[in-house]
Design a protein around this motif. Structure first.
Motif, PDB file in Angstrom:
ATOM      1  N   HIS A  74       5.673  10.504  -6.547  1.00 11.05           N
ATOM      2  CA  HIS A  74       6.987  10.084  -6.048  1.00 11.05           C
ATOM      3  C   HIS A  74       6.835   8.956  -5.013  1.00 11.05           C
ATOM      4  CE1 HIS A  74       8.958  14.242  -7.110  1.00 11.05           C
ATOM      5  NE2 HIS A  74       8.546  13.575  -8.169  1.00 11.05           N
ATOM      6  N   THR A  75       5.788   9.058  -4.193  1.00 12.65           N
ATOM      7  CA  THR A  75       5.560   8.025  -3.168  1.00 12.65           C
ATOM      8  C   THR A  75       5.255   6.678  -3.830  1.00 12.65           C
ATOM      9  OG1 THR A  75       4.708   9.725  -1.686  1.00 12.65           O
ATOM     10  CG2 THR A  75       4.154   7.447  -1.135  1.00 12.65           C
ATOM     11  N   VAL A  76       4.423   6.734  -4.863  1.00 11.78           N
ATOM     12  CA  VAL A  76       4.077   5.489  -5.577  1.00 11.78           C
ATOM     13  C   VAL A  76       5.324   4.937  -6.287  1.00 11.78           C
ATOM     14  CG1 VAL A  76       2.673   4.510  -7.433  1.00 11.78           C
ATOM     15  CG2 VAL A  76       1.645   6.078  -5.788  1.00 11.78           C
ATOM     16  N   VAL A  80       0.879  -1.167   0.000  1.00 13.58           N
ATOM     17  CA  VAL A  80       0.000   0.000   0.000  1.00 13.58           C
ATOM     18  C   VAL A  80       0.921   1.223   0.000  1.00 13.58           C
ATOM     19  CG1 VAL A  80      -1.776   1.274   1.249  1.00 13.58           C
ATOM     20  CG2 VAL A  80      -1.746  -1.233   1.335  1.00 13.58           C
ATOM     21  N   PRO A  81       1.004   1.949  -1.126  1.00 13.98           N
ATOM     22  CA  PRO A  81       1.924   3.097  -1.140  1.00 13.98           C
ATOM     23  C   PRO A  81       1.577   4.051   0.001  1.00 13.98           C
ATOM     24  CG  PRO A  81       0.966   2.734  -3.320  1.00 13.98           C
ATOM     25  CD  PRO A  81       0.246   1.822  -2.374  1.00 13.98           C
ATOM     26  N   THR A  82       2.569   4.343   0.816  1.00  9.54           N
ATOM     27  CA  THR A  82       2.298   5.105   2.052  1.00  9.54           C
ATOM     28  C   THR A  82       3.262   6.269   2.210  1.00  9.54           C
ATOM     29  OG1 THR A  82       1.468   3.089   3.116  1.00  9.54           O
ATOM     30  CG2 THR A  82       2.123   4.891   4.582  1.00  9.54           C
ATOM     31  N   LEU A  83       2.663   7.426   2.452  1.00  6.09           N
ATOM     32  CA  LEU A  83       3.438   8.649   2.706  1.00  6.09           C
ATOM     33  C   LEU A  83       3.288   9.005   4.183  1.00  6.09           C
ATOM     34  CD1 LEU A  83       4.943  11.247   1.689  1.00  6.09           C
ATOM     35  CD2 LEU A  83       2.680  12.262   1.361  1.00  6.09           C
ATOM     36  N   ALA A  84       4.398   9.129   4.886  1.00  2.46           N
ATOM     37  CA  ALA A  84       4.347   9.570   6.284  1.00  2.46           C
ATOM     38  C   ALA A  84       4.716  11.051   6.355  1.00  2.46           C
ATOM     39  CB  ALA A  84       5.310   8.744   7.136  1.00  2.46           C
ATOM     40  N   ILE A  85       3.914  11.794   7.104  1.00  2.93           N
ATOM     41  CA  ILE A  85       4.180  13.234   7.263  1.00  2.93           C
ATOM     42  C   ILE A  85       4.409  13.507   8.744  1.00  2.93           C
ATOM     43  CG2 ILE A  85       3.272  15.571   6.936  1.00  2.93           C
ATOM     44  CD1 ILE A  85       1.344  14.426   4.822  1.00  2.93           C
ATOM     45  N   VAL A  86       5.579  13.995   9.064  1.00  2.42           N
ATOM     46  CA  VAL A  86       5.866  14.381  10.451  1.00  2.42           C
ATOM     47  C   VAL A  86       5.652  15.887  10.556  1.00  2.42           C
ATOM     48  CG1 VAL A  86       7.658  14.544  12.229  1.00  2.42           C
ATOM     49  CG2 VAL A  86       7.485  12.482  10.812  1.00  2.42           C
ATOM     50  N   MET A  87       4.834  16.274  11.521  1.00  3.95           N
ATOM     51  CA  MET A  87       4.410  17.677  11.596  1.00  3.95           C
ATOM     52  C   MET A  87       4.454  18.132  13.051  1.00  3.95           C
ATOM     53  SD  MET A  87       0.743  18.758  10.145  1.00  3.95           S
ATOM     54  CE  MET A  87       0.053  20.385  10.278  1.00  3.95           C
ATOM     55  N   VAL A  92      10.778  11.796  -0.792  1.00  5.53           N
ATOM     56  CA  VAL A  92       9.938  12.052  -1.972  1.00  5.53           C
ATOM     57  C   VAL A  92       9.750  13.538  -2.259  1.00  5.53           C
ATOM     58  CG1 VAL A  92       8.730   9.850  -1.990  1.00  5.53           C
ATOM     59  CG2 VAL A  92       7.903  11.678  -0.489  1.00  5.53           C
ATOM     60  N   ASP A  93      10.209  14.408  -1.339  1.00  4.82           N
ATOM     61  CA  ASP A  93      10.176  15.841  -1.645  1.00  4.82           C
ATOM     62  C   ASP A  93      11.595  16.401  -1.779  1.00  4.82           C
ATOM     63  OD1 ASP A  93       8.692  18.023  -2.383  1.00  4.82           O
ATOM     64  OD2 ASP A  93       8.402  18.787  -0.352  1.00  4.82           O
ATOM     65  N   GLY A  94      12.542  15.527  -2.005  1.00  5.68           N
ATOM     66  CA  GLY A  94      13.929  15.960  -2.255  1.00  5.68           C
ATOM     67  C   GLY A  94      14.417  17.005  -1.272  1.00  5.68           C
ATOM     68  N   ALA A  95      14.140  16.808   0.009  1.00  6.18           N
ATOM     69  CA  ALA A  95      14.385  17.873   0.990  1.00  6.18           C
ATOM     70  C   ALA A  95      15.733  17.767   1.698  1.00  6.18           C
ATOM     71  CB  ALA A  95      13.267  17.851   2.046  1.00  6.18           C
TER      72      ALA A  95
END
Ligand code: NDP
Length: 277
Positions: free
Chosen positions: A268-270, A29-36, A116-119
């Motif tokens: 990018h996540t996929v 399951v393509p999964t994006l984790a966001i730490v905020m 995935v955001d090239g950060a």
């Protein structure tokens, strides 16, 4: 002429739904984790828009909400946990961060394969070297817009207003890789209009409403407005006066780069998930 980001976004999201369905068939399951760690309204709005779009195309979003007073160590722990979790394919650290937090060392904790955001500094180095890696989604969105509308870049003069790590510099690098001749302007550039008037392609990412007016551009130019500003009456406006669109080709705000950025972050996540499938 108006360059429409919504058409491009629809196409991207449709492809994305197919690709994420394929991943799911393979048990991923393509999964994006966001730490905020912020209560900033702009950040919350951006995260909600990622969640809504992700839901439509089969990408899971895991939001790790930390206290807005979290220190570097707490944020680092959260990033490291997601970095080590094999069910997470993409990882971003949402800004703004609490005061005093060591952002550079935190961004360095995002593994290249999940960045995935090239950060991270490493991803920025890969981009500068021309090595394959994920590039910041906003910069990728600018290039996608230019590609979709077949705007020639080779040998053209591209002027980028803004030199941030996340927008101005990566856009400039990508334009350079596409064989444009690139000028980067910033808040201390003397006589900004002298440069913008010479641009075949003008990318504006300053966060200053009305910075570019019709007299600042030449008629054959292509203008990409990246600025996102909220006015006193709660309207979303860019850095470019919309009247520029009657003189040149303009990617406006809203309806230009913003929706493409979200779609590309998910793309990018996929891609990260498919690489592992
Ligand atoms: P930053 O504030 O980090 O950078 C702004 C840049 O613009 C700086 O390099 C600054 O110069 C330059 N600048 C500011 N004022 C002027 C001026 N008067 N003339 C010339 N240059 C100027 O912002 P970001 O790069 O993060 O974002 C830029 C804009 O893009 C913002 O409005 C932001 O909201 C928007 N944005 C939109 C996204 C999207 O639609 N997908 C995603 C990310 C950002 P200096 O370096 O000298 O300070």
């Amino acid at each position: 002429m108006i360059l429409d980001g919504k058409i491009i976004t629809r196409q991207l999201l449709s492809d994305l739904s197919d690709q994420s369905a394929e991943c799911r068939e393979h048990g991923q399951v393509p999964t994006l984790a966001i730490v905020m760690a912020t209560t900033d309204e702009g950040a919350a709005w951006y995260v909600r828009s990622i969640q809504k779009t992700a839901e439509k195309c089969g990408v899971a979003v895991r939001l790790i909400e930390l206290n807005p007073t979290a220190d570097t160590e707490v944020i680092a722990d959260a990033l490291q946990e997601q970095a080590a979790d094999s069910s997470v394919h993409g990882l971003i650290l949402q800004t703004p961060l609490p005061d005093g937090v060591a952002i550079d060392s935190l961004l360095s904790l995002i593994p290249l394969a999940k960045d995935v955001d090239g950060a991270s500094p490493l991803a920025a180095g890969y981009l500068a070297y021309g090595l394959p890696s994920f590039v910041p989604a906003t910069a990728a969105a600018v290039m996608k817009m230019l590609e979709y509308y077949h705007i020639p870049l080779t040998g053209k003069h591209a002027v980028v207003v803004g030199r941030s790590r996340i927008v101005g510099k990566p856009v400039a690098q990508l334009l350079l890789q596409a064989h444009a001749t690139v000028t980067i302007c910033h808040s201390r550039s003397a006589d900004l209009a002298r440069y913008t008037r010479e641009a075949d392609i003008l990318v504006v990412a300053a966060g200053k409403p009305g910075l570019i007016t019709p007299t600042d551009v030449q008629p054959d130019a292509t203008v990409i407005d990246v600025g996102t500003n909220v006015t006193a009456d709660n309207a979303l406006v860019g850095d470019v006066d919309p009247a520029v669109g009657s003189k040149t080709a303009l990617s406006p705000v809203p309806g230009g780069i913003g929706p493409i950025t979200t779609a590309l972050l998910l793309q990018h996540t996929v891609t990260a998930a498919r690489t592992r499938t």
